[in-house]
Design a protein around this motif. Structure first.
Motif, mmCIF file in Angstrom:
data_model
loop_
_atom_site.group_PDB
_atom_site.id
_atom_site.type_symbol
_atom_site.label_atom_id
_atom_site.label_comp_id
_atom_site.label_asym_id
_atom_site.label_seq_id
_atom_site.Cartn_x
_atom_site.Cartn_y
_atom_site.Cartn_z
ATOM 1 N N THR A 32 -9.242 19.925 -26.459
ATOM 2 C CA THR A 32 -10.365 19.984 -27.585
ATOM 3 C C THR A 32 -9.756 20.815 -28.740
ATOM 4 N N TRP A 33 -9.183 21.931 -28.318
ATOM 5 C CA TRP A 33 -8.559 22.519 -29.375
ATOM 6 C C TRP A 33 -7.481 22.085 -30.398
ATOM 7 N N LEU A 34 -6.616 21.376 -29.521
ATOM 8 C CA LEU A 34 -5.663 20.462 -30.332
ATOM 9 C C LEU A 34 -6.332 19.510 -31.222
ATOM 10 N N ASN A 35 -7.036 18.810 -30.599
ATOM 11 C CA ASN A 35 -8.043 17.695 -31.222
ATOM 12 C C ASN A 35 -7.262 16.698 -31.886
ATOM 13 N N PRO A 36 -6.358 15.577 -31.089
ATOM 14 C CA PRO A 36 -5.545 14.948 -31.416
ATOM 15 C C PRO A 36 -6.272 13.675 -32.149
ATOM 16 N N SER A 37 -5.777 12.912 -32.922
ATOM 17 C CA SER A 37 -6.635 12.126 -33.831
ATOM 18 C C SER A 37 -6.563 10.518 -33.405
ATOM 19 N N SER A 38 -5.335 10.346 -32.486
ATOM 20 C CA SER A 38 -5.106 9.028 -32.162
ATOM 21 C C SER A 38 -5.508 8.994 -30.566
ATOM 22 N N PHE A 39 -5.906 7.884 -30.111
ATOM 23 C CA PHE A 39 -6.308 7.770 -28.866
ATOM 24 C C PHE A 39 -5.076 7.627 -28.025
ATOM 25 N N LEU A 40 -3.925 7.109 -28.306
ATOM 26 C CA LEU A 40 -2.575 7.179 -27.628
ATOM 27 C C LEU A 40 -2.128 8.454 -27.582
ATOM 28 N N VAL A 41 -2.198 9.437 -28.571
ATOM 29 C CA VAL A 41 -1.819 10.909 -28.366
ATOM 30 C C VAL A 41 -2.559 11.648 -27.413
ATOM 31 N N THR A 42 -4.004 11.292 -27.459
ATOM 32 C CA THR A 42 -4.962 11.884 -26.501
ATOM 33 C C THR A 42 -4.499 11.531 -25.024
ATOM 34 N N LEU A 43 -4.165 10.247 -24.796
ATOM 35 C CA LEU A 43 -3.878 9.637 -23.499
ATOM 36 C C LEU A 43 -2.553 10.505 -23.205
ATOM 37 N N ALA A 44 -1.738 10.504 -23.907
ATOM 38 C CA ALA A 44 -0.260 10.913 -23.506
ATOM 39 C C ALA A 44 -0.523 12.515 -23.335
ATOM 40 N N LEU A 45 -1.453 13.154 -24.246
ATOM 41 C CA LEU A 45 -1.553 14.654 -23.785
ATOM 42 C C LEU A 45 -2.209 14.707 -22.495
ATOM 43 N N TYR A 46 -3.173 14.003 -22.022
ATOM 44 C CA TYR A 46 -3.824 14.019 -20.689
ATOM 45 C C TYR A 46 -2.796 13.615 -19.728
ATOM 46 N N VAL A 47 -2.089 12.624 -20.054
ATOM 47 C CA VAL A 47 -1.197 12.104 -18.832
ATOM 48 C C VAL A 47 -0.083 13.499 -18.563
ATOM 49 N N GLY A 48 0.313 13.945 -19.850
ATOM 50 C CA GLY A 48 1.562 15.038 -19.708
ATOM 51 C C GLY A 48 0.627 16.200 -18.947
ATOM 52 N N LEU A 49 -0.413 16.389 -19.315
ATOM 53 C CA LEU A 49 -1.178 17.804 -18.866
ATOM 54 C C LEU A 49 -1.416 17.601 -17.063
ATOM 55 N N GLY A 50 -1.648 16.284 -17.008
ATOM 56 C CA GLY A 50 -1.864 15.823 -15.498
ATOM 57 C C GLY A 50 -0.533 15.942 -14.695
ATOM 58 N N ILE A 51 0.424 15.557 -15.210
ATOM 59 C CA ILE A 51 1.911 15.901 -14.587
ATOM 60 C C ILE A 51 2.322 17.098 -14.517
ATOM 61 N N VAL A 52 2.036 17.989 -15.525
ATOM 62 C CA VAL A 52 2.841 19.286 -15.863
ATOM 63 C C VAL A 52 2.448 20.332 -14.579
ATOM 64 N N TRP A 53 1.124 20.143 -14.329
ATOM 65 C CA TRP A 53 0.541 21.166 -13.338
ATOM 66 C C TRP A 53 1.063 21.148 -12.024
ATOM 67 N N VAL A 54 1.657 20.066 -11.675
ATOM 68 C CA VAL A 54 2.253 19.939 -10.174
ATOM 69 C C VAL A 54 3.613 20.604 -10.044
ATOM 70 N N LEU A 55 4.401 20.488 -11.237
ATOM 71 C CA LEU A 55 5.755 20.821 -11.307
ATOM 72 C C LEU A 55 5.976 22.135 -10.627
ATOM 73 N N PRO A 56 5.401 23.231 -10.849
ATOM 74 C CA PRO A 56 5.781 24.605 -10.266
ATOM 75 C C PRO A 56 5.320 24.515 -8.798
ATOM 76 N N PHE A 57 4.678 23.685 -8.190
ATOM 77 C CA PHE A 57 4.265 23.730 -6.954
ATOM 78 C C PHE A 57 4.927 22.711 -5.949
ATOM 79 N N LYS A 58 5.769 22.013 -6.514
ATOM 80 C CA LYS A 58 6.311 20.808 -5.829
ATOM 81 C C LYS A 58 6.890 21.421 -4.644
ATOM 82 N N SER A 59 7.630 22.410 -4.371
ATOM 83 C CA SER A 59 7.936 22.919 -3.299
ATOM 84 C C SER A 59 6.998 23.095 -2.222
#
Length: 78
Positions: A32-59
């Motif tokens: 919400t703070w970044l407020n991306p203007s394009s749907f594809l940028v918003t989708l990429a942001l949420y997909v990226g954030l959805g993947i990033v959270w698990v990387l530190p906990f992979k082990s």
């Protein structure tokens, strides 16, 4: 130091029940703070954030769905 199977299961449960909802709130506020203007940028942001959270906990999550490797073998011959 490697965690035991039971410790990894407990930490995985804590991460999923406490950490993930907190991360979802932080990711929503960030998006919400970044407020991306394009749907594809918003989708990429949420997909990226959805993947990033698990990387530190992979082990911690590796092998949680498998049988306990530390448990004594079960005798199937009855």
């Amino acid at each position: 130091m490697a965690l035991s199977y039971k410790a990894r299961r407990r930490w995985a449960l804590v991460i999923l029940l406490v950490g993930l909802p907190v991360y979802i709130l932080v990711a929503s506020v960030l998006a919400t703070w970044l407020n991306p203007s394009s749907f594809l940028v918003t989708l990429a942001l949420y997909v990226g954030l959805g993947i990033v959270w698990v990387l530190p906990f992979k082990s911690i999550f590796m092998g949680i769905g498998q049988a306990d490797p530390d448990a004594p073998p079960e005798d199937d011959a009855h």
